[in-house]
Structure formats: structure tokens, C-alpha cells
Design a protein around this motif. Structure first.
Motif, short mmCIF file in Angstrom:
data_model
loop_
_atom_site.label_atom_id
_atom_site.label_comp_id
_atom_site.label_asym_id
_atom_site.label_seq_id
_atom_site.Cartn_x
_atom_site.Cartn_y
_atom_site.Cartn_z
N ALA A 12 13.22 11.43 15.80
CA ALA A 12 13.53 11.60 17.22
C ALA A 12 15.00 11.93 17.43
O ALA A 12 15.34 12.79 18.25
CB ALA A 12 13.15 10.33 17.98
N LEU A 13 15.88 11.26 16.70
CA LEU A 13 17.31 11.53 16.85
C LEU A 13 17.68 12.94 16.39
O LEU A 13 18.46 13.63 17.04
CB LEU A 13 18.12 10.48 16.08
N ILE A 14 17.10 13.36 15.28
CA ILE A 14 17.38 14.72 14.78
C ILE A 14 16.82 15.76 15.75
O ILE A 14 17.49 16.74 16.07
CB ILE A 14 16.79 14.90 13.36
N ALA A 15 15.60 15.55 16.23
CA ALA A 15 15.00 16.49 17.16
C ALA A 15 15.78 16.54 18.47
O ALA A 15 15.94 17.62 19.06
CB ALA A 15 13.54 16.12 17.42
N ALA A 16 16.27 15.40 18.92
CA ALA A 16 17.06 15.38 20.15
C ALA A 16 18.37 16.13 19.96
O ALA A 16 18.83 16.85 20.86
CB ALA A 16 17.33 13.94 20.58
N ALA A 17 18.99 15.98 18.79
CA ALA A 17 20.25 16.68 18.52
C ALA A 17 20.04 18.20 18.46
O ALA A 17 20.92 18.96 18.85
CB ALA A 17 20.85 16.18 17.22
N LEU A 18 18.88 18.62 17.99
CA LEU A 18 18.59 20.05 17.89
C LEU A 18 18.00 20.62 19.18
O LEU A 18 17.80 21.83 19.27
CB LEU A 18 17.65 20.32 16.72
N GLY A 19 17.69 19.77 20.14
CA GLY A 19 17.20 20.25 21.42
C GLY A 19 15.70 20.36 21.56
O GLY A 19 15.21 20.98 22.50
N ILE A 23 9.30 17.09 20.91
CA ILE A 23 9.16 16.38 19.64
C ILE A 23 9.97 15.09 19.66
O ILE A 23 9.53 14.06 19.17
CB ILE A 23 9.61 17.29 18.48
N ALA A 24 11.17 15.15 20.24
CA ALA A 24 12.02 13.96 20.31
C ALA A 24 11.36 12.86 21.12
O ALA A 24 11.37 11.69 20.73
CB ALA A 24 13.38 14.31 20.89
N GLY A 25 10.78 13.23 22.25
CA GLY A 25 10.11 12.24 23.09
C GLY A 25 8.90 11.62 22.41
O GLY A 25 8.69 10.40 22.47
N ALA A 26 8.12 12.46 21.76
CA ALA A 26 6.94 11.96 21.06
C ALA A 26 7.32 11.04 19.91
O ALA A 26 6.73 9.97 19.73
CB ALA A 26 6.09 13.13 20.56
N SER A 27 8.31 11.44 19.13
CA SER A 27 8.74 10.62 18.00
C SER A 27 9.34 9.30 18.47
O SER A 27 9.12 8.26 17.85
CB SER A 27 9.76 11.38 17.15
N ALA A 28 10.11 9.35 19.54
CA ALA A 28 10.69 8.11 20.07
C ALA A 28 9.60 7.18 20.58
O ALA A 28 9.67 5.97 20.36
CB ALA A 28 11.68 8.43 21.19
N GLY A 29 8.58 7.73 21.22
CA GLY A 29 7.46 6.91 21.69
C GLY A 29 6.71 6.26 20.54
O GLY A 29 6.37 5.06 20.59
N ILE A 30 6.46 7.02 19.48
CA ILE A 30 5.77 6.48 18.32
C ILE A 30 6.62 5.40 17.66
O ILE A 30 6.10 4.35 17.25
CB ILE A 30 5.44 7.61 17.32
N ALA A 31 7.92 5.63 17.56
CA ALA A 31 8.81 4.64 16.95
C ALA A 31 8.81 3.34 17.75
O ALA A 31 8.78 2.25 17.18
CB ALA A 31 10.24 5.19 16.85
N GLN A 32 8.80 3.44 19.07
CA GLN A 32 8.77 2.23 19.90
C GLN A 32 7.47 1.46 19.71
O GLN A 32 7.49 0.23 19.58
CB GLN A 32 8.93 2.60 21.38
N ILE A 33 6.37 2.18 19.69
CA ILE A 33 5.07 1.53 19.52
C ILE A 33 5.00 0.83 18.16
O ILE A 33 4.58 -0.34 18.06
CB ILE A 33 3.92 2.54 19.67
N LEU A 34 5.41 1.52 17.10
CA LEU A 34 5.36 0.92 15.77
C LEU A 34 6.29 -0.27 15.66
O LEU A 34 5.96 -1.26 15.00
CB LEU A 34 5.71 1.97 14.71
N PHE A 35 7.45 -0.22 16.31
CA PHE A 35 8.38 -1.33 16.26
C PHE A 35 7.79 -2.55 16.95
O PHE A 35 7.89 -3.68 16.45
CB PHE A 35 9.71 -0.95 16.89
N VAL A 36 7.13 -2.35 18.10
CA VAL A 36 6.51 -3.47 18.81
C VAL A 36 5.38 -4.06 17.98
O VAL A 36 5.24 -5.28 17.87
CB VAL A 36 6.02 -3.02 20.20
N VAL A 37 4.57 -3.20 17.36
CA VAL A 37 3.48 -3.68 16.50
C VAL A 37 4.06 -4.50 15.35
O VAL A 37 3.54 -5.57 15.00
CB VAL A 37 2.63 -2.50 15.98
#
Length: 58
Positions: A12-19, A23-37
Motif C-alpha cells: 500500500a505504501l509503495i502503491a501510494a508513493a507511485l500514485g 491498489i493502495a486503498g485495497a492493500s491498506a484495507g487488506i492490511a487493516q483487516i489482517l492486522f485486526v484478525v
């Protein structure tokens, strides 16, 4: 599980840096879900260990 969350966070951070906002939003959402799990499973494991009579080491 935490490794997957960190992987998606890095993506997500790399995709956000590249614009790539989608993809950045989707990856960040998945990361949040996995972290909560991961956190929920960690708490459940600690409670189960305490109930069995093995308190966490100090």
C-alpha cells in the motif's frame, strides 16, 4: 498472519508513493483487516493459555 499484514502495508505504501490510488486503498484495507484478525487471535490465544493455568511469562 502479521507478516501478511505487514506485506500488504508495504504494498500500500509503495502503491501510494507511485500514485496507484486504487491498489493502495485495497492493500491498506487488506492490511487493516489482517492486522485486526491477528490481534483477535493473539488475545484469544492469551486467554486460552491463562484459562489452562499457564499464565504468560513475565
Amino acid at each position: 498472519m502479521l507478516g501478511w499484514a505487514l506485506t500488504f502495508l508495504v504494498i500500500a505504501l509503495i502503491a501510494a508513493a507511485l500514485g496507484f490510488s486504487g491498489i493502495a486503498g485495497a492493500s491498506a484495507g487488506i492490511a487493516q483487516i489482517l492486522f485486526v484478525v491477528f490481534l483477535v487471535l493473539f488475545v484469544v490465544a492469551m486467554i486460552a493459555r491463562a484459562v489452562r493455568g499457564n499464565p504468560p511469562p513475565m
